[in-house]
Structure formats: C-alpha cells, structure tokens
Scaffold this motif. Structure first.
Motif, short mmCIF file in Angstrom:
data_model
loop_
_atom_site.label_atom_id
_atom_site.label_comp_id
_atom_site.label_asym_id
_atom_site.label_seq_id
_atom_site.Cartn_x
_atom_site.Cartn_y
_atom_site.Cartn_z
N CYS A 97 0.83 -1.21 0.00
CA CYS A 97 0.00 0.00 0.00
C CYS A 97 0.87 1.27 0.00
CB CYS A 97 -0.99 0.00 1.16
SG CYS A 97 -0.31 -0.46 2.74
N CYS A 98 2.00 1.21 0.66
CA CYS A 98 2.89 2.39 0.72
C CYS A 98 3.64 2.59 -0.59
CB CYS A 98 3.89 2.23 1.86
SG CYS A 98 3.10 1.93 3.43
N ARG A 99 3.79 1.53 -1.33
CA ARG A 99 4.53 1.63 -2.59
C ARG A 99 3.61 1.89 -3.78
NH1 ARG A 99 7.08 -2.87 -0.23
NH2 ARG A 99 5.84 -4.27 -1.52
N PRO A 103 -3.59 8.82 -5.04
CA PRO A 103 -2.84 9.70 -4.14
C PRO A 103 -3.04 9.29 -2.68
CG PRO A 103 -4.88 10.75 -4.84
CD PRO A 103 -4.84 9.42 -5.51
N ILE A 104 -2.13 9.74 -1.84
CA ILE A 104 -2.29 9.52 -0.41
C ILE A 104 -2.91 10.79 0.17
CG2 ILE A 104 -1.06 9.08 1.76
CD1 ILE A 104 1.06 7.68 -0.22
N PHE A 105 -4.17 10.69 0.52
CA PHE A 105 -4.89 11.87 1.01
C PHE A 105 -4.41 12.27 2.40
CE2 PHE A 105 -8.93 10.51 -1.47
CZ PHE A 105 -8.33 10.91 -2.65
N PRO A 142 6.64 5.29 -5.06
CA PRO A 142 6.18 4.97 -3.71
C PRO A 142 6.05 6.22 -2.85
CG PRO A 142 8.54 4.68 -3.85
CD PRO A 142 8.09 5.09 -5.22
N CYS A 143 5.37 6.06 -1.72
CA CYS A 143 5.28 7.16 -0.76
C CYS A 143 6.70 7.46 -0.26
CB CYS A 143 4.39 6.75 0.41
SG CYS A 143 4.38 7.98 1.73
N ARG A 144 7.01 8.72 -0.17
CA ARG A 144 8.39 9.07 0.21
C ARG A 144 8.71 8.75 1.66
NH1 ARG A 144 9.45 15.02 -0.83
NH2 ARG A 144 11.15 14.49 0.56
N PHE A 145 7.71 8.37 2.43
CA PHE A 145 7.97 7.99 3.83
C PHE A 145 8.16 6.49 4.02
CE2 PHE A 145 5.68 12.03 4.45
CZ PHE A 145 6.73 12.72 5.03
N HIS A 146 8.07 5.78 2.90
CA HIS A 146 8.22 4.33 3.02
C HIS A 146 9.71 3.99 3.13
CE1 HIS A 146 7.43 0.15 2.74
NE2 HIS A 146 8.07 0.00 1.61
N ASP A 147 10.05 3.29 4.19
CA ASP A 147 11.42 2.85 4.39
C ASP A 147 11.54 1.45 3.77
OD1 ASP A 147 13.72 1.68 5.34
OD2 ASP A 147 13.62 2.66 7.30
N ARG A 152 8.88 -0.30 6.53
CA ARG A 152 7.97 0.35 7.47
C ARG A 152 7.82 1.83 7.15
NH1 ARG A 152 10.35 2.76 11.84
NH2 ARG A 152 8.57 2.29 13.14
N CYS A 153 6.85 2.46 7.85
CA CYS A 153 6.57 3.87 7.63
C CYS A 153 7.46 4.74 8.53
CB CYS A 153 5.10 4.13 7.94
SG CYS A 153 4.64 5.87 7.89
N LYS A 154 8.10 5.74 7.90
CA LYS A 154 9.00 6.59 8.69
C LYS A 154 8.24 7.57 9.57
CE LYS A 154 12.64 6.62 5.20
NZ LYS A 154 13.15 7.43 4.11
N ILE A 155 6.97 7.80 9.27
CA ILE A 155 6.17 8.73 10.09
C ILE A 155 4.97 8.00 10.70
CG2 ILE A 155 6.87 10.86 8.89
CD1 ILE A 155 4.06 10.66 7.45
N TYR A 156 5.19 6.78 11.10
CA TYR A 156 4.10 5.90 11.54
C TYR A 156 3.13 6.57 12.53
CZ TYR A 156 1.69 1.62 12.75
OH TYR A 156 0.72 0.67 12.93
N VAL A 158 2.33 9.62 12.99
CA VAL A 158 1.51 10.73 12.47
C VAL A 158 1.03 10.45 11.05
CG1 VAL A 158 2.56 12.51 13.92
CG2 VAL A 158 3.57 12.01 11.69
N ARG A 159 1.04 9.20 10.66
CA ARG A 159 0.60 8.86 9.30
C ARG A 159 -0.86 9.28 9.10
NH1 ARG A 159 -0.25 4.68 12.47
NH2 ARG A 159 -1.56 2.90 11.93
N PRO A 160 -1.21 9.67 7.86
CA PRO A 160 -2.58 10.12 7.61
C PRO A 160 -3.63 9.03 7.89
CG PRO A 160 -1.15 10.64 5.75
CD PRO A 160 -0.36 9.77 6.67
N GLN A 161 -4.85 9.47 8.12
CA GLN A 161 -5.95 8.53 8.41
C GLN A 161 -6.09 7.48 7.32
OE1 GLN A 161 -7.59 8.24 11.14
NE2 GLN A 161 -9.08 6.73 10.44
N VAL A 162 -5.91 7.91 6.07
CA VAL A 162 -6.09 6.98 4.95
C VAL A 162 -5.15 5.76 5.09
CG1 VAL A 162 -4.43 8.10 3.35
CG2 VAL A 162 -6.41 6.89 2.44
N CYS A 163 -4.00 5.98 5.69
CA CYS A 163 -3.04 4.87 5.88
C CYS A 163 -3.48 3.98 7.04
CB CYS A 163 -1.65 5.41 6.17
SG CYS A 163 -1.08 6.61 4.98
N ARG A 164 -4.25 4.55 7.94
CA ARG A 164 -4.70 3.77 9.11
C ARG A 164 -5.86 2.85 8.76
NH1 ARG A 164 -2.74 6.79 13.92
NH2 ARG A 164 -1.56 8.48 12.98
S1 SF4 Z 1 2.60 7.80 5.10
FE1 SF4 Z 1 3.50 5.93 5.87
S2 SF4 Z 1 1.79 4.45 6.03
FE2 SF4 Z 1 1.15 6.15 4.68
S3 SF4 Z 1 1.65 5.48 2.60
FE3 SF4 Z 1 3.40 6.67 3.36
S4 SF4 Z 1 4.79 5.16 4.21
FE4 SF4 Z 1 2.81 4.17 4.02
#
Ligand code: SF4
Ligand code: SF4
Length: 211
Positions: A97-99, A103-105, A142-147, A152-156, A158-164
């Motif tokens: 999902c992160c890759r 868009p990531i809202f 991919p999302c630029r916060f994806h490690d 894993r997510c680098k901003i886990y 505070v990740r947006p609701q859509v990611c939750r």
């Molecule tokens: S913010 Fe984090 S959880 Fe959301 S798509 Fe990016 S890497 Fe994944």
C-alpha cells in the motif's frame, strides 16, 4: 443459485451494474481478488461436504462476488470497517500500500502533525482538487515515507488517516460517502476481508437452504 436466498436478484444486478462501470482495470483487479478468495474458501467450505445439497463451485463464486460488492450492513451485519478493525493480524505488513497507493490523502487537520515531524515537507504537500478538505503528497508511488529496507513507515505515529484504514479507502465527501477496497489481490488484508464476509454469507445461505 444460493445467492438468491440472500439478496433479491434485481437488487444485486443493479449494484453489480454500478460496479461494472468502474472500468476494465477495476474489473481485472476484482477478478484477481475473487479468484484468490475462491482458493481459500474451498479449503474452509469444501464442496464435497455440500455436494448433496447441490452446491457447486459457481455458488461459491457467486457468494464471493456478493461479499466483494456489498457490505454486510445490508444484511444487518458489521461494516467492512468494523470487521477490519477487529483483525489487525490480517495485514502481512508487505508495504504494498505504501509503494502502490496514489494519491495519499492528507486531511487538512493532519498537515500540522506531519510538518512538525518533518518541516521541510511544506512544499511537497499540495491541495487535492477533488476533495475540498484534503491535501496530498506532490510525489508518491512509492510514498516518500516508506522505508524500503525496514519495510515500514518513517512517520508511523503521524501517518494520515487513509493509511490507518487501509485497504479501505473512503470515497466521496458527502452523505453518500463510503469505503471501497483498494489494491485488492495484492493486499492480504483485502483477501482476508472478502473471505471472512464470504464465509458469513455462505453459512447464512446454507442455513436458509436447510430451513
Ligand atoms: S505515510 Fe507511511 S503508512 Fe502512509 S503510505 Fe506513506 S509510508 Fe505508508
Ligand atoms: S494493508 Fe495490505 S497492502 Fe498494506 S501492508 Fe497490509 S497487507 Fe500489505
């Protein structure tokens, strides 16, 4: 046709027609997900056991299609969101999902938390033209916060609701808004969700067949 025991044929056709309007790409994703669910459902509800009742593979397929298209709320059951919330273990943490989500809202109320974490992102967050209350990352996939290394997510925190709520994605921003399943066959969470709903619907159809 045990599906007819659960839902009026015409009502189902109407719902299905709307889904088919999503286009070929969506249909391919839908078919891939439903095939993945079928393999698992056949292990949980073997056709051998129900053969005497006249249950066939096509019945399983129809039940899966129903589970994929409608929420169990239609039958007085839980919403997709409620089911998913009860099963965090379904996520295999594959990171797809992160890759592959775009868009990531980002809701306007979420921006500050993200910027507190990484203030140099200010210019990378732009307005989402379709949804008034939302912004989005200028660049994803991919999302630029994806490690990638740690997957894993680098901003886990505070990740947006859509990611939750993933793999459920909220569509629409009015009374008619609701969740749809994204990524589908590429997401274990989606496969488990449709499988769980299929089992519930199948068992209910059998119960009605027997009474
Ligand atoms: S913010 Fe984090 S959880 Fe959301 S798509 Fe990016 S890497 Fe994944
Ligand atoms: S929500 Fe789905 S795609 Fe995302 S990490 Fe979990 S299983 Fe993978």
């Amino acid at each position: 046709m045990i599906r007819d025991l659960l839902i009026d044929k015409k009502l189902f056709e109407n719902i299905r027609e709307k889904v088919l309007k999503e286009g070929d790409e969506e249909l391919i994703k839908r078919n891939s997900l439903e095939n993945a669910v079928l393999k698992k459902l056949r292990k949980k509800r073997s056709l051998k056991k129900y053969k005497k009742m006249g249950i066939r593979k096509s019945d399983l397929k129809e039940i899966i299609e129903l589970a994929d298209i409608v929420s169990l709320e239609l039958f007085g059951g839980p919403s997709d969101y409620q089911i998913i919330n009860e099963h965090p273990e379904w996520c295999s943490h594959c990171g797809t999902c992160c890759r592959e989500s775009s868009p990531i809202f980002i809701h306007k109320d979420e921006i500050n938390a993200i910027l507190t974490f990484k203030s140099d992102l200010k210019d990378d967050i732009v307005k989402n033209r379709d949804y008034e209350e939302h912004f989005m990352f200028k660049k994803d996939l991919p999302c630029r916060f994806h490690d990638f290394e740690a997957n894993r997510c680098k901003i886990y925190d505070v990740r947006p609701q859509v990611c939750r709520t993933y793999p459920l994605v909220l569509v629409g921003d009015d009374d008619k808004s609701g969740y749809v399943i994204d990524l589908r066959h590429k997401c274990d969470y989606s496969i488990h969700l449709v499988l769980e709903k299929s089992i519930i619907l199948f068992d209910e159809a059998i119960r009605r067949l027997e009474t």
